[in-house]
Design a protein around this motif. Structure first.
Motif, PDB file in Angstrom:
ATOM      1  N   ASN B 132      -7.698   2.878  -7.331  1.00 29.32           N
ATOM      2  CA  ASN B 132      -7.973   3.380  -5.985  1.00 29.32           C
ATOM      3  C   ASN B 132      -6.840   4.242  -5.432  1.00 29.32           C
ATOM      4  OD1 ASN B 132      -7.247   0.616  -6.380  1.00 29.32           O
ATOM      5  ND2 ASN B 132      -7.085   0.364  -4.158  1.00 29.32           N
ATOM      6  N   VAL B 133      -5.611   4.064  -5.957  1.00 27.83           N
ATOM      7  CA  VAL B 133      -4.484   4.884  -5.508  1.00 27.83           C
ATOM      8  C   VAL B 133      -4.772   6.368  -5.762  1.00 27.83           C
ATOM      9  CG1 VAL B 133      -2.016   5.364  -5.793  1.00 27.83           C
ATOM     10  CG2 VAL B 133      -2.838   3.007  -5.817  1.00 27.83           C
ATOM     11  N   THR B 134      -5.537   6.657  -6.824  1.00 32.42           N
ATOM     12  CA  THR B 134      -5.885   8.054  -7.126  1.00 32.42           C
ATOM     13  C   THR B 134      -6.544   8.721  -5.916  1.00 32.42           C
ATOM     14  OG1 THR B 134      -6.204   7.460  -9.436  1.00 32.42           O
ATOM     15  CG2 THR B 134      -7.181   9.545  -8.717  1.00 32.42           C
ATOM     16  N   VAL B 135      -7.497   8.024  -5.313  1.00 28.57           N
ATOM     17  CA  VAL B 135      -8.216   8.594  -4.165  1.00 28.57           C
ATOM     18  C   VAL B 135      -7.353   8.526  -2.902  1.00 28.57           C
ATOM     19  CG1 VAL B 135     -10.214   8.314  -2.647  1.00 28.57           C
ATOM     20  CG2 VAL B 135     -10.489   8.169  -5.131  1.00 28.57           C
ATOM     21  N   GLU B 136      -6.640   7.421  -2.713  1.00 23.62           N
ATOM     22  CA  GLU B 136      -5.804   7.298  -1.514  1.00 23.62           C
ATOM     23  C   GLU B 136      -4.751   8.410  -1.472  1.00 23.62           C
ATOM     24  OE1 GLU B 136      -6.231   2.434  -1.375  1.00 23.62           O
ATOM     25  OE2 GLU B 136      -4.259   3.345  -1.659  1.00 23.62           O
ATOM     26  N   ALA B 137      -4.081   8.624  -2.598  1.00 26.80           N
ATOM     27  CA  ALA B 137      -3.029   9.645  -2.642  1.00 26.80           C
ATOM     28  C   ALA B 137      -3.617  11.047  -2.498  1.00 26.80           C
ATOM     29  CB  ALA B 137      -2.243   9.540  -3.951  1.00 26.80           C
ATOM     30  N   ALA B 138      -4.727  11.306  -3.208  1.00 28.34           N
ATOM     31  CA  ALA B 138      -5.324  12.644  -3.143  1.00 28.34           C
ATOM     32  C   ALA B 138      -5.809  12.959  -1.735  1.00 28.34           C
ATOM     33  CB  ALA B 138      -6.468  12.757  -4.146  1.00 28.34           C
TER      34      ALA B 138
END
Lengths: 423, 423
Positions: B132-138
């Motif tokens: 989920n960090v992928t989407v949070e960071a992006a």
């Protein structure tokens, strides 16, 4: 001292600075201002004694065959001492920003969240020649509630020692620790290597000096560095523009002084005004002996003033001299693209009547200072109302552009509750 | 890929990110919000496809014998996807802070000087397990007008690739460059070494993960790092205090969840209230199976709950477990001294009725978050109203505490003139 002793000595300075910083962080505005006023008084009382110590440095420099401008920079004249004293008084008169709380807002949980401005802690200042930096750095450190470790150039060691003694006397006379402003007493280079590699004691390093020094420190430091590299600044004359204003400002930006980092090194001119603008500024530059390095189009227009051909390297150059690069561009798009490619991201200005172009320039030029209709020479802490300047940052992280008291602080979160629980 | 190929590959990502960042910096609020809304829609439409890709990661993790909690962290359940989609929508609904100009004031020369908020440029995110960090960071990168290079853990590579494809589709569907959010496609460790050493392309690195990872990155990075090390947080129960409130808050701070970095690991109690407060909180801790590691005085008071002796190391410890260190102190002075010595400068709270003690605690405790009368568990970006959180900084430089959109920006100076010259 040998390397081992220097390491121990620097660690001792670090421990003492860290301890002093805790006391400085809770010092009241009245305490800090009293120190600054004492320091102003002590500087004035000791003009003659300072001149004596300064004479030692000058004598050594002359004996060593230092170039005249280098010797000049070492001088601590009565006028310079008076300027330093006034600077301390001005700092004392400024509001104290330590402890201010901003943005306190209630959150859905009921807690109120804001941010309090606090000192960074300890900074290390590394500088060359000019002894006045000793007082400027120490006084900003005191006002901002930090402790500092000062490492001046060996050529100014006697002057720096004398000034540091006055700073420490002003501190202790007002009940604050002398260790809040320590001068590194050894001139061994190893001390710099130690100072930039003690993250447990030093929170940030501020170097002032040549590009070589700053690059080396940035490369080797184990703590953040507020660094100031090149000042390849540009003035872009847009179309439409008030030609007379543009001539005055472009002249000021280049010729008011050649050595400062905020002098314009590149002049970009929109094609639509080039034939009207360039001959006027060219006549001024020619009269002042400023060498013009031009692209083909500018060269053709300026032919009567003996223009030179600009090489690719010229667009990158920080001349710090009576030389300027000149290029004709199609308009604001090409100007922004040129600046973002070649500039050192220090300071760039547009001169224009066009509101949309002005807004685009401000938004899209990626430099620490972006200006409309004024001289790049204004980019400094005093002119920006910061009170004083510890340096200029060409970085984006933490502080950008002229760094004053605020750049020596950080914001911590303050949360006020009435027994709220996380659910 | 071999080391040479990886170096070339990472340089290519860097060049592309730098280019994309210029476009993102001038994207309008409407453009960026459209991307975030598209991304929310795409996430919901692809719940099943995402589950398939995620199943590959889970299968590999189980086959490799990963511990259950590690496998758990990999999971991309429909609920988690929905939370991500809602997060994107929340970000889209937030005000756009890019381009805001603050503090515009006229100076004695006539120029007006203010500061404009601009994106940092490009950030590199290095993280482990949770896809989920992928989407949070992006999504934070998009909202803040930056470009990002994302380097997730190899164990989540299939999930990360699927999520990154959706992010890039949302970008290109709305006319913004896919290279504004690039996932590093190789799982080779060498790629991390490259990512943290490209100052020409990457402005800041944000690592999320274990202390070892973060320490290694901080040591080796050639660019600034927003780093989050330990969370050794404290709750100090002052005298006088509302005992019932103190019991509820101290309980919440320790036991609401044991694993977060903002859970309290140390409990300090003023001697004047220790005999009344400690037995009450001790009963709760005992009932919940929380091991109490005490100094002699606290141990004597808590004897009925089987307390243990605290060692010197216990005062430094971030347990992330049902264990707490407990110490009786003379009062607020000793509490502040203990915290400034042993705490990780993350989050520390005082529970008190005393106004002066509350003010001193807020001012003198040198931590990223300081709290009065509430639970240390509140220290996060959502609870602070930042909208979302890219990480928590235990540093003082640039960003301190929870880092949201603002932490991904910097301020450049804007100067407006009417032909002023430097005199």
């Amino acid at each position: 001292m040998n390397a081992l002793n220097i390491s121990e000595y620097m660690q001792t300075l670090g421990v003492q600075a860290r301890q002093a910083s805790a006391r400085m962080a809770k010092a009241t505005a009245a305490e800090k201002n009293a120190v600054l006023k004492s320091l102003a008084r002590l500087l004035r009382e000791n003009v003659e004694a300072l001149a004596k110590d300064n004479a030692n440095d000058i004598e050594r420099a002359v004996a060593a065959g230092l170039a005249a401008p280098m010797v000049d920079r070492l001088k601590l004249t009565p006028r310079i001492v008076e300027v330093l004293a006034q600077g301390c008084e001005q700092l004392a008169a400024m509001p104290d920003i330590i402890g201010e709380i901003i943005g306190m807002k209630q959150q859905p949980s009921g807690i109120r969240v804001g941010q309090m401005r606090v000192p960074l802690g300890v900074f290390g200042m590394i500088y060359e020649s000019r002894p006045n930096v000793t007082v400027e750095a120490a006084s900003l450190s005191i006002k901002s509630g930090n402790a500092c470790i000062l490492r001046g150039g060996s050529e100014a060691i006697d002057s720096n020692r004398a000034l540091a003694r006055l700073v420490q006397q002003a501190l202790t006379d007002n009940g604050l620790p002398a260790e809040a402003a320590q001068l590194v007493q050894t001139t061994d280079r190893e001390a710099v290597g130690q100072l930039i590699a003690m993250p447990q004691f030093v929170d940030v390093i501020i170097p002032r000096g040549g590009k070589g020094l700053i690059e080396r420190i940035s490369r080797e430091a184990k703590v953040p560095v507020i660094k100031h590299l090149d000042g390849n600044c540009h003035t872009y004359v847009d179309d439409p523009v008030d030609i007379d204003m543009a001539v005055r400002v472009a002249d000021n930006a280049k010729t008011q002084k050649y050595s400062p980092c905020n002098a314009s090194e590149g002049l970009l001119v929109a094609r639509g005004v080039a034939r009207e603008f360039l001959p006027k500024i060219g006549a001024i530059f020619a009269a002042k002996g400023v060498e013009m390095r031009c692209d083909a189009e500018a060269k053709a227009i300026l032919s009567q003033f003996d223009p030179k051909d600009a090489t690719e390297q010229d667009w990158y150059e920080e001349y710090l001299a009576p030389i300027i690069s000149i290029k004709v561009v199609a308009g604001v798009d090409e100007a922004i693209a040129h600046i973002n490619h070649y500039s050192s991201h220090h300071t760039d200005a547009i001169l224009t009547r066009d509101h949309v172009n002005a807004q685009r320039f401000l938004r899209e030029v990626d430099s620490a200072s972006v200006m409309v209709n004024t001289s790049t020479r204004f980019a400094d802490g005093f002119e920006y109302g910061l009170g004083a300047e510890i340096g200029i940052s060409t970085d984006k992280f933490h502080a950008r552009g002229p760094v004053g008291i605020e750049g020596l602080t950080s914001l911590k979160y303050v949360v006020l509750g009435q027994g709220e629980l996380r659910g």
